[in-house]
Design a protein around this motif. Sequence first.
Motif, short mmCIF file in Angstrom:
data_model
loop_
_atom_site.label_atom_id
_atom_site.label_comp_id
_atom_site.label_asym_id
_atom_site.label_seq_id
_atom_site.Cartn_x
_atom_site.Cartn_y
_atom_site.Cartn_z
N VAL A 24 -27.26 4.50 0.91
CA VAL A 24 -28.55 4.28 1.55
C VAL A 24 -28.82 2.79 1.66
O VAL A 24 -28.71 2.07 0.68
CB VAL A 24 -29.67 4.96 0.73
N SER A 28 -36.59 1.37 -0.07
CA SER A 28 -36.66 1.60 -1.51
C SER A 28 -36.30 3.05 -1.78
O SER A 28 -37.09 3.95 -1.56
CB SER A 28 -38.06 1.31 -2.03
N TYR A 29 -35.11 3.24 -2.25
CA TYR A 29 -34.51 4.57 -2.39
C TYR A 29 -35.40 5.53 -3.16
O TYR A 29 -35.54 6.69 -2.79
CB TYR A 29 -33.16 4.41 -3.08
N SER A 30 -36.01 5.07 -4.22
CA SER A 30 -36.71 5.98 -5.13
C SER A 30 -37.99 6.57 -4.54
O SER A 30 -38.53 7.51 -5.08
CB SER A 30 -37.04 5.27 -6.44
N GLN A 71 -28.18 11.67 -7.80
CA GLN A 71 -28.38 10.35 -7.21
C GLN A 71 -28.14 9.28 -8.25
O GLN A 71 -28.31 9.51 -9.44
CB GLN A 71 -29.79 10.22 -6.63
N ASN A 73 -29.67 5.73 -8.64
CA ASN A 73 -30.66 4.81 -8.09
C ASN A 73 -30.15 3.37 -8.09
O ASN A 73 -30.47 2.59 -7.18
CB ASN A 73 -31.96 4.91 -8.87
N LYS A 75 -27.22 2.38 -7.51
CA LYS A 75 -26.29 2.20 -6.40
C LYS A 75 -26.88 2.65 -5.07
O LYS A 75 -26.21 2.59 -4.04
CB LYS A 75 -25.00 2.98 -6.67
N ASN A 76 -28.13 3.12 -5.09
CA ASN A 76 -28.75 3.65 -3.86
C ASN A 76 -27.82 4.65 -3.18
O ASN A 76 -27.57 4.57 -1.97
CB ASN A 76 -29.06 2.51 -2.89
N THR A 77 -27.32 5.59 -3.95
CA THR A 77 -26.36 6.55 -3.43
C THR A 77 -26.74 7.96 -3.84
O THR A 77 -27.11 8.21 -5.00
CB THR A 77 -24.94 6.22 -3.91
#
Length: 125
Positions: A24, A28-30, A71, A73, A75-77
């Motif tokens: 991603v 902000s991924y979270s 997920q 977080n 690694k934003n993956t």
Amino acid sequence: QVQLVESGGGSVQAGGSLRLSCAVFGYSYSTYSMGWFRQAPGKEREGVAAIDSDGSTSYADSVKGRFTVSQDNAKNTLYLQMNSLKPEDTAMYYCAADWGTLGVRWGHPYEYNYWGQGTQVTVSS
């Protein structure tokens, strides 16, 4: 700009395993809900699994007990571990994202504004 990039697809025999990844970029991924969808030729796109922005997970009945969404977080993956694969799991797999909490709407493609390009999974009998 939001970007989702899937990887990890391939061809396996029935009973095998694959792990899909979705990297991603751009937000902000979270704060987003993330989902995995699949689409086989001639069929509608269907929700496979999702992680909501509150961390809760959801699965389609057809993959419960075989697939695990997770997920990283840092690694934003987003990941989809697929075990005990069946020929009917053959499809193009997509990851998707949208801001906020989706809850019971997780499996509806129109709830997601951002999509990856897809990665093919083929399971032979």
